[in-house]
Design a protein around this motif. Structure first.
Motif, PDB file in Angstrom:
ATOM      1  N   ARG A  11      15.406-117.201  24.322  1.00 18.93           N
ATOM      2  CA  ARG A  11      16.664-117.756  24.817  1.00 18.93           C
ATOM      3  C   ARG A  11      17.800-117.188  23.979  1.00 18.93           C
ATOM      4  O   ARG A  11      17.584-116.717  22.872  1.00 18.93           O
ATOM      5  N   SER A  12      18.980-117.226  24.515  1.00 23.58           N
ATOM      6  CA  SER A  12      20.149-116.729  23.801  1.00 23.58           C
ATOM      7  C   SER A  12      20.728-117.824  22.929  1.00 23.58           C
ATOM      8  O   SER A  12      20.782-118.985  23.328  1.00 23.58           O
ATOM      9  N   THR A  13      21.154-117.428  21.747  1.00 25.26           N
ATOM     10  CA  THR A  13      21.820-118.343  20.826  1.00 25.26           C
ATOM     11  C   THR A  13      23.280-117.910  20.721  1.00 25.26           C
ATOM     12  O   THR A  13      23.552-116.753  20.383  1.00 25.26           O
ATOM     13  N   GLN A  17      26.780-119.858  16.586  1.00 26.57           N
ATOM     14  CA  GLN A  17      25.644-120.533  15.956  1.00 26.57           C
ATOM     15  C   GLN A  17      24.734-119.557  15.215  1.00 26.57           C
ATOM     16  O   GLN A  17      23.601-119.892  14.876  1.00 26.57           O
ATOM     17  N   GLN A 127      14.008-111.706  17.927  1.00 29.14           N
ATOM     18  CA  GLN A 127      13.167-112.904  17.929  1.00 29.14           C
ATOM     19  C   GLN A 127      11.860-112.641  17.189  1.00 29.14           C
ATOM     20  O   GLN A 127      11.403-113.482  16.412  1.00 29.14           O
ATOM     21  N   ALA A 132      17.720-114.961  15.773  1.00 22.11           N
ATOM     22  CA  ALA A 132      18.197-115.306  17.112  1.00 22.11           C
ATOM     23  C   ALA A 132      19.248-114.266  17.483  1.00 22.11           C
ATOM     24  O   ALA A 132      19.796-113.575  16.615  1.00 22.11           O
ATOM     25  N   GLN A 134      22.239-112.870  20.828  1.00 25.71           N
ATOM     26  CA  GLN A 134      22.939-113.068  22.082  1.00 25.71           C
ATOM     27  C   GLN A 134      23.504-111.725  22.551  1.00 25.71           C
ATOM     28  O   GLN A 134      24.074-110.974  21.760  1.00 25.71           O
ATOM     29  N   PRO A 168      19.758-118.595  13.291  1.00 24.18           N
ATOM     30  CA  PRO A 168      20.370-119.687  14.058  1.00 24.18           C
ATOM     31  C   PRO A 168      20.677-120.886  13.166  1.00 24.18           C
ATOM     32  O   PRO A 168      19.878-121.261  12.318  1.00 24.18           O
ATOM     33  N   GLU A 171      19.112-125.022  17.025  1.00 22.65           N
ATOM     34  CA  GLU A 171      18.177-124.528  18.025  1.00 22.65           C
ATOM     35  C   GLU A 171      18.877-124.492  19.371  1.00 22.65           C
ATOM     36  O   GLU A 171      19.432-125.501  19.825  1.00 22.65           O
ATOM     37  N   ALA A 172      18.859-123.324  19.993  1.00 27.05           N
ATOM     38  CA  ALA A 172      19.498-123.192  21.304  1.00 27.05           C
ATOM     39  C   ALA A 172      18.727-124.016  22.328  1.00 27.05           C
ATOM     40  O   ALA A 172      17.499-123.955  22.376  1.00 27.05           O
TER      41      ALA A 172
END
Length: 189
Positions: A11-13, A17, A127, A132, A134, A168, A171-172
């Motif tokens: 997932r994207s953070t 963040q 990851q 993390a 984006q 991060p 947590e996203a």
């Protein structure tokens, strides 16, 4: 080893963040080695990367804000601060650049797709290294004066996006994902 569990957890953070530490030189090297293992019809290597780290983060944030104000002199403080944070919050940003000049054998769309795969592989590699990330585009990815005069891209290059990488701070949250059963259709002659 990359597993489906790992792939399912991607997932994207948001950049705001992401904090230090970012990848060290060895981790970054491993990430980049993974990122360039993408489909590349004709072995053109139609991509390159720009590292934005250290003091370059602040300099790019300043340049982006200045260009934003050229485009919109009434841009509010929230817009400018979000733009600044895009480059100053994460300890590392990698700009993925597609090289799209003339090529008589390999179409532009295939070369662009190869470069886009590099960006996605960077998300996965970050990851895998415990960070993390984006992937961002926005107006910066399409503004030729910014791309050419600030980032130094040629007229035959296109910014695929910037990949912000860091540790991060939160947590996203998971977001709703497409229903794969609804996306899959059987082709029949």
């Amino acid at each position: 080893m990359l597993t489906l569990t790992t792939l399912h957890s991607r997932r994207s953070t948001p950049t705001r963040q992401l904090a230090a530490p970012g990848p060290d030189a060895t981790q970054l090297q491993r990430m980049l080695e993974a990122a360039v293992r993408v489909p590349d019809h004709g072995k053109r290597v139609p991509f390159r990367l720009l590292r934005i780290a250290g003091d370059a983060r602040e300099a790019l944030a300043n340049a982006a804000q200045a260009r934003q104000l050229e485009l919109d002199p009434l841009a509010g403080e929230a817009v400018l601060e979000k733009l600044r944070t895009r480059f100053t919050a994460p300890p590392l940003t990698l700009a993925v650049v597609a090289i799209l000049g003339e090529d008589s054998k390999i179409p532009v769309s295939e070369r662009f797709s190869s470069a886009a795969c590099v960006a996605f592989q960077l998300l996965q590699a970050a990851q895998a290294e415990g960070f993390a990330a984006q992937w961002l585009t926005g107006w910066l990815a399409y503004d030729r004066p910014f791309l050419e005069h600030t980032l130094g891209l040629s007229e035959h290059e296109q910014l695929i996006g910037t990949i912000a990488v860091g540790t991060p701070t939160l947590e996203a949250p998971e977001r709703e994902r497409p229903d794969v059963a609804a996306l899959l259709q059987d082709w029949a002659p």
